[in-house]
Design an enzyme around this catalytic site. Sequence first.
Site, PDB file in Angstrom:
ATOM      1  N   ASP A  98       0.857  -1.180   0.000  1.00  0.00           N
ATOM      2  CA  ASP A  98       0.000   0.000   0.000  1.00  0.00           C
ATOM      3  C   ASP A  98       0.896   1.233   0.000  1.00  0.00           C
ATOM      4  O   ASP A  98       1.862   1.299   0.761  1.00  0.00           O
ATOM      5  CB  ASP A  98      -0.869  -0.005   1.268  1.00  0.00           C
ATOM      6  CG  ASP A  98      -2.299   0.358   0.995  1.00  0.00           C
ATOM      7  OD1 ASP A  98      -2.504   1.476   0.485  1.00  0.00           O
ATOM      8  OD2 ASP A  98      -3.189  -0.441   1.284  1.00  0.00           O
ATOM      9  N   ASP A 199      -3.216   4.562  -2.255  1.00  0.00           N
ATOM     10  CA  ASP A 199      -4.323   5.077  -1.457  1.00  0.00           C
ATOM     11  C   ASP A 199      -4.793   6.445  -1.969  1.00  0.00           C
ATOM     12  O   ASP A 199      -3.969   7.360  -2.133  1.00  0.00           O
ATOM     13  CB  ASP A 199      -3.818   5.210  -0.016  1.00  0.00           C
ATOM     14  CG  ASP A 199      -4.918   5.419   0.985  1.00  0.00           C
ATOM     15  OD1 ASP A 199      -5.698   4.491   1.202  1.00  0.00           O
ATOM     16  OD2 ASP A 199      -4.986   6.520   1.569  1.00  0.00           O
ATOM     17  N   GLU A 256      -6.359   3.757  -5.981  1.00  0.00           N
ATOM     18  CA  GLU A 256      -7.682   3.885  -5.364  1.00  0.00           C
ATOM     19  C   GLU A 256      -8.211   5.272  -5.695  1.00  0.00           C
ATOM     20  O   GLU A 256      -7.546   6.275  -5.409  1.00  0.00           O
ATOM     21  CB  GLU A 256      -7.582   3.707  -3.846  1.00  0.00           C
ATOM     22  CG  GLU A 256      -8.951   3.657  -3.198  1.00  0.00           C
ATOM     23  CD  GLU A 256      -8.995   4.134  -1.758  1.00  0.00           C
ATOM     24  OE1 GLU A 256      -9.937   3.777  -1.053  1.00  0.00           O
ATOM     25  OE2 GLU A 256      -8.094   4.891  -1.336  1.00  0.00           O
ATOM     26  N   HIS A 329     -11.095  -3.571   2.837  1.00  0.00           N
ATOM     27  CA  HIS A 329     -11.146  -3.287   4.272  1.00  0.00           C
ATOM     28  C   HIS A 329     -12.030  -2.096   4.621  1.00  0.00           C
ATOM     29  O   HIS A 329     -12.168  -1.759   5.793  1.00  0.00           O
ATOM     30  CB  HIS A 329      -9.713  -3.035   4.769  1.00  0.00           C
ATOM     31  CG  HIS A 329      -9.107  -1.825   4.105  1.00  0.00           C
ATOM     32  ND1 HIS A 329      -8.776  -1.795   2.758  1.00  0.00           N
ATOM     33  CD2 HIS A 329      -8.819  -0.597   4.578  1.00  0.00           C
ATOM     34  CE1 HIS A 329      -8.308  -0.608   2.459  1.00  0.00           C
ATOM     35  NE2 HIS A 329      -8.318   0.150   3.540  1.00  0.00           N
ATOM     36  N   ASP A 330     -12.583  -1.423   3.617  1.00  0.00           N
ATOM     37  CA  ASP A 330     -13.453  -0.268   3.860  1.00  0.00           C
ATOM     38  C   ASP A 330     -14.926  -0.579   3.586  1.00  0.00           C
ATOM     39  O   ASP A 330     -15.788   0.278   3.794  1.00  0.00           O
ATOM     40  CB  ASP A 330     -13.067   0.902   2.940  1.00  0.00           C
ATOM     41  CG  ASP A 330     -11.680   1.452   3.238  1.00  0.00           C
ATOM     42  OD1 ASP A 330     -11.249   1.392   4.399  1.00  0.00           O
ATOM     43  OD2 ASP A 330     -11.037   1.939   2.280  1.00  0.00           O
TER      44      ASP A 330
HETATM   45  C1  NOJ Z   1      -8.547   4.835   1.816  1.00  0.00           C
HETATM   46  C2  NOJ Z   1      -8.227   3.640   2.654  1.00  0.00           C
HETATM   47  O1  NOJ Z   1      -8.641   2.493   1.993  1.00  0.00           O
HETATM   48  C3  NOJ Z   1      -8.913   3.854   3.984  1.00  0.00           C
HETATM   49  O2  NOJ Z   1      -8.892   2.705   4.791  1.00  0.00           O
HETATM   50  C4  NOJ Z   1      -8.261   5.021   4.655  1.00  0.00           C
HETATM   51  O3  NOJ Z   1      -8.961   5.319   5.842  1.00  0.00           O
HETATM   52  C5  NOJ Z   1      -8.260   6.263   3.769  1.00  0.00           C
HETATM   53  N1  NOJ Z   1      -7.933   5.987   2.399  1.00  0.00           N
HETATM   54  C6  NOJ Z   1      -7.271   7.259   4.270  1.00  0.00           C
HETATM   55  O4  NOJ Z   1      -5.976   6.779   4.088  1.00  0.00           O
END
Ligand code: NOJ
Length: 561
Positions: A98, A199, A256, A329-330
């Site tokens: 990441d 990210d 992302e 994970h989100d």
């Molecule tokens: C996206 C990540 O997937 C998430 O888990 C994170 O809280 C935010 N970006 C900030 O880094």
Amino acid sequence: MAKQWWKESVVYQIYPRSFNDSNGDGIGDIPGIIEKLDYLKELGIDVIWLSPVYDSPNDDNGYDIRDYQAIMDEFGTMEDFDTLLEEAHNRGIKIVMDLVVNHTSDEHAWFVESKSSKDNPKRDYYIWKEGKGDQPPTNWESAFSGSTWKYDETTGEYFLHIFSKKQPDLNWENEDVRKDVYDMMKWWLDKGIDGFRMDVINFISKDPRFPDGEVHPGKQYGDGGKYFMNGPRIHEFLHEMNQEVLSKYDVMTVGEMPGATPDEGKLYTADDREELNMVFHFEHMDIGGGELGKWTLNPWKLTELKSILSKWQYALEEKGWNSLYWNNHDQPRVVSRFGNDAEYRKKSAKMLATCLHMMKGTPYIYQGEEIGMTNVAFDRIEDYEDLESLNMYEERVNDFGEDPGSVLERIHHRGRDNARTPFQWNAGKNGGFTDGTPWLAVNPNYTEINAEEAVNDPDSVFHFYKKLIELRKSNEVVVYGRYDLLLEDSEAIYAYTRTLDSDQLLVLCNFTGEKQTAQLEDFAGKSGSVFLTNREGDVVDAEDLKEVELEPYEAIVFTVK
Ligand code: NOJ
């Protein structure tokens, strides 16, 4: 279309904190991952995407990095990391790290210097502004509630943090920032890692005018999204990163990108533009949202899901490449969100897997998805750990006077901890995740849903994923075939074809708990042999594909004759 290893790969995401704890402190760690590499090898994945393992004070579980070139104590040492890389490579598994460079932790040495005085050489590494009277520089809302600006007493200015107060945004306009980031990336690539998941990488270029955002109904703050997503210099920065770093290695990249559209996706991923290999867009994840974004629970429609995914499939058909995901994970667990996590848990988990993995793009599996792990519903807010959910709860209950029970219900459906409960390895204590006290409670359904059970049962979701991966490896049409949507208006069936030269697959997925009939006039007179199905019992080839019966949550893929 050029053939590439990363187009032919299946990626498995590990969220280290929740994967496997080797030392009984209740927190997953790198040696714990090493112990499970054989499990991943058996599943058949090609690449691991490792969520952040860097030194971090863990305000946002490692997405707030204090030192990019050190490993978080709780996860182990750099030596452990090197062993992981070596052991993964020995098994033919690549590792993608990441890369979190839109922001750092406020405890990163750069920020500590930056905030110390206005004339510190690192001042300009972050985005500092004067307030407007006693108000912050803009009205933007942070992704984790409240303002995106924090006032700092030492110098009397505000710094920008799109995420938490402990995640100040880096200033990418500053060439030295970019150079330091590129050097850090090279350091990891020279170690032998195989790429980066980046990210919120489309947030790194901000609109230099910093205008206020629109305040939507039911909101306290303005929506600054259009001023920091896909900003004016984003393509320039990514192209530069590609030329300075990425182009010098044979690696894969995925950005992302909340707020990215298919047209932008094409610009980010077309080969000849030399930016990234693929992006994670959010359009299909955003369905069923409303005024409060994902915290509004509206019903979702299959036609909408199909139209979004198809739009991306078509847009990136000639140029660019898609990533395919239901989970990370989100996000809440897909079987709870788009499937049925009760009566049809296994069936619908397999159907969803089929629907996604048969599309064109690189599929991502999030830990636990391959055994059909589900959402969790803790009774008390105190049982949750994620700052996004906790901040939202506090704001809605305290500032807006909403009923705590209904706010908790939203967290049950949409909260990020749904994905973060510890991996369920077996039916023993804590699901086999730890001998100690887990940092976040294990989903109580671990006695029934766990990897040991799944590996031992040939009809499990695990073995179905394994088969999907094998089929991709032995059938080019799965990787490179053209996608065409069928039955566009059906609210029950997701149907499409994949075509490569004379090979054609017909994919039929029933998204409901009722029997359905797929009427496929265009296939009258054509027969189909079963390529893959989640049907239990005898499976029969179709003599005529004009009409195909589907049981609840059934998926069938035919080779069209
Ligand atoms: C996206 C990540 O997937 C998430 O888990 C994170 O809280 C935010 N970006 C900030 O880094």
